[in-house]
Design a protein around this motif. Structure first.
Motif, PDB file in Angstrom:
ATOM      1  N   GLU A 100       0.821  -1.244  -0.033  1.00 47.12           N
ATOM      2  CA  GLU A 100       0.076  -0.007  -0.017  1.00 47.12           C
ATOM      3  C   GLU A 100       0.911   1.197   0.077  1.00 47.12           C
ATOM      4  N   LEU A 101       2.013   1.152   0.769  1.00 49.69           N
ATOM      5  CA  LEU A 101       2.917   2.293   0.953  1.00 49.69           C
ATOM      6  C   LEU A 101       3.535   2.744  -0.625  1.00 49.69           C
ATOM      7  N   ARG A 102       3.828   1.640  -1.389  1.00 49.83           N
ATOM      8  CA  ARG A 102       4.434   1.684  -2.646  1.00 49.83           C
ATOM      9  C   ARG A 102       3.392   2.197  -3.609  1.00 49.83           C
ATOM     10  N   ASP A 103       2.050   1.578  -3.642  1.00 50.42           N
ATOM     11  CA  ASP A 103       0.948   2.092  -4.284  1.00 50.42           C
ATOM     12  C   ASP A 103       0.908   3.713  -4.180  1.00 50.42           C
ATOM     13  N   SER A 104       0.795   4.300  -3.027  1.00 53.11           N
ATOM     14  CA  SER A 104       0.420   5.455  -2.747  1.00 53.11           C
ATOM     15  C   SER A 104       1.615   6.529  -3.139  1.00 53.11           C
ATOM     16  N   ILE A 105       2.480   5.932  -2.968  1.00 56.90           N
ATOM     17  CA  ILE A 105       3.876   6.734  -2.977  1.00 56.90           C
ATOM     18  C   ILE A 105       4.170   6.799  -4.681  1.00 56.90           C
ATOM     19  N   GLN A 106       4.071   5.787  -5.358  1.00 58.63           N
ATOM     20  CA  GLN A 106       4.302   5.730  -6.657  1.00 58.63           C
ATOM     21  C   GLN A 106       5.865   6.105  -7.093  1.00 58.63           C
ATOM     22  N   CYS A 114       4.272  13.191   4.052  1.00 57.82           N
ATOM     23  CA  CYS A 114       3.109  14.152   3.590  1.00 57.82           C
ATOM     24  C   CYS A 114       2.479  13.093   2.687  1.00 57.82           C
ATOM     25  N   LEU A 115       2.832  12.057   2.009  1.00 51.65           N
ATOM     26  CA  LEU A 115       2.105  11.299   1.035  1.00 51.65           C
ATOM     27  C   LEU A 115       1.379  10.195   2.049  1.00 51.65           C
ATOM     28  N   ILE A 116       1.890   9.560   2.996  1.00 52.10           N
ATOM     29  CA  ILE A 116       1.244   8.971   3.952  1.00 52.10           C
ATOM     30  C   ILE A 116       0.144   9.426   4.602  1.00 52.10           C
ATOM     31  N   PHE A 117       0.475  10.704   4.886  1.00 56.18           N
ATOM     32  CA  PHE A 117      -0.542  11.567   5.549  1.00 56.18           C
ATOM     33  C   PHE A 117      -1.887  11.877   4.605  1.00 56.18           C
TER      34      PHE A 117
END
Length: 325
Positions: free
Chosen positions: A57-63, A115-118
Motif C-alpha cells: 500500500e505504501l508503494r502504491d500510494s507513493i508511486q 506527507c504522502l502517507i498522511f
C-alpha cells in the motif's frame, strides 16, 4: 556479453537480497526493534494484536515520487499499522526506512513520504530512519525544514545510527536485534583482500555467541539465518571451514543450523555460477558446476549424518550417485 548487463544482474540481486533480508528481520523481530530504537513507543504498543504490514500500500500510494530512489541497493521502506494499549488512539503508523550511504537526501525523502502517507491515511506516521552507514557530511539528518515567501514546513523524525553503536554493548545485549545490528555494522562495506577472512571471523564469532544466549530455539534460528545472509561469506574454502566448525556447537538446533547453511551456500553457489555463465555464455560449464556443487553438498550432508532420502531431496542426486560417495 555487455559488462553493464552483468553489473545490472549483480546490482539487482544485491538489492533484492538486502530488501528481503531486512523485511524478514523487521517482521520477525518488530517488538525487539521498537524496544531498541523507540523505547517510548514500545511502552504504549499492544503487542497482543498483530501489526499490519502495509508495504504494498505504501508503494502504491507513493508511486516512487523521487526519481531513481529505489535504485539504491541499500534501501528498504516499511509502513506498519500498530495498535496501542490506551484509548488515546487506537492505532498508529510506523514508517521505517533502512538506508546505507547512497540514495537521495534522506531528510527530504522522509518528509515527502510523511506527507504522502498522511494524505493517503489521514494519520501522521511515526518516522524512523535506520542508517547502516554514515551519510554525506553536508546532509542534515533527523529533520527537514523548508521556507518559501512566508510559508514553511518543518519535519522531525527518529534516526537510529547503526554505524555509531558500541560493539561491546551490542554483543552483551539481551535484545536479539542487537546481534542483527552488529552483523550489519561489521559486514556492510567490507573491502580489501582480507574481507572474506573478516566475514568468516564475524560469522563464527556471532554463531558461537548466539549458541550461548538463553533465547528460544526459533529466535536463535531466525537470528542465525539473518546473520548468515547478512555476512554473505563467498569463499568456498571458508564456507567449508565454517560448516566444519559449527559441528562443535552443542544444542538441539545444531543440525537445523547446519542444514540451513548448507542450503544457503548451495543456493548462492548456483546463483553466482548461473550469473557467471550468463556473462560468459558457457552453458556446459554451468551444468558441470551445478553437478559438482550437488556432489559437494551431498558429501557434507552425509558427513553431518543426514539420511540418503533427505540428501536425495536436497540435492536431486540419484541414490546410486549418493551411495558412491
Amino acid at each position: 556479453m555487455d559488462n553493464n548487463f552483468s553489473d545490472n544482474i549483480s546490482t539487482a540481486s544485491e538489492r533484492a537480497d538486502f530488501d528481503g533480508l531486512w523485511k524478514d528481520a523487521i517482521k520477525r523481530f518488530l517488538p525487539q526493534l521498537i524496544q531498541r530504537t523507540l523505547p517510548a513507543l514500545y511502552q504504549d504498543v499492544d503487542f497482543s494484536r498483530e501489526p499490519e504490514f502495509l508495504s504494498k500500500e505504501l508503494r502504491d500510494s507513493i508511486q516512487r515520487p523521487v526519481a531513481g530512489e529505489h535504485n539504491s541497493p541499500l534501501f528498504v521502506d516499511e509502513l506498519i499499522k500498530i495498535f496501542l494499549k490506551d484509548g488515546r488512539s487506537e492505532w498508529i503508523l510506523l514508517h521505517i526506512e533502512v538506508q546505507g550511504s547512497g540514495g537521495e537526501d534522506i531528510s527530504f525523502r522522509m518528509m515527502l513520504y510523511c506527507c504522502l502517507i498522511f494524505a493517503h491515511h489521514r494519520k501522521m506516521p511515526v518516522g524512523l530512519a535506520i542508517l547502516t552507514k554514515r551519510r554525506p557530511k553536508d546532509e542534515i539528518i533527523g529533520a527537514y525544514h523548508l521556507e518559501h515567501y512566508g510559508s514553511s514546513i518543518s519535519y522531525k523524525y527518529n534516526c537510529f545510527e547503526v554505524y555509531a553503536l558500541d560493539d561491546d554493548n551490542l554483543l552483551n545485549s539481551d535484545n536479539p536485534f542487537d546481534l542483527i545490528f552488529y552483523a550489519t555494522k561489521k559486514t556492510i562495506g567490507l573491502s580489501g583482500k582480507s574481507k572474506e577472512e573478516k566475514k568468516f571471523s564475524y560469522l563464527l564469532k556471532l554463531t558461537r555467541l548466539l549458541a550461548s544466549k538463553g533465547w528460544g530455539k526459533e529466535e536463535r534460528k531466525d537470528i542465525f539465518n539473518f546473520i548468515v545472509r547478512a555476512v554473505n561469506l563467498k569463499d568456498q574454502a571458508l564456507q567449508q571451514k565454517f560448516i566444519h566448525d559449527i559441528h562443535d556447537f552443542q544444542g538441539d538446533d545444531t543440525m537445523a543450523q547446519l542444514t540451513f547453511v548448507e542450503k544457503y551456500f548451495h543456493d548462492k553457489g548456483h546463483s553466482e555460477g548461473l550469473n557467471e555463465g550468463i556473462t560468459i555464455g558457457e552453458e556446459r560449464g554451468i551444468e558441470r558446476g551445478r553437478r559438482e556443487a550437488n556432489f559437494e553438498t551431498a558429501r557434507r550432508l552425509r558427513h553431518a549424518g543426514m539420511s540418503d532420502n533427505d540428501i536425495h531431496t536436497f540435492t536431486n542426486l540419484s541414490f546410486d550417485e549418493i551411495s558412491s560417495l
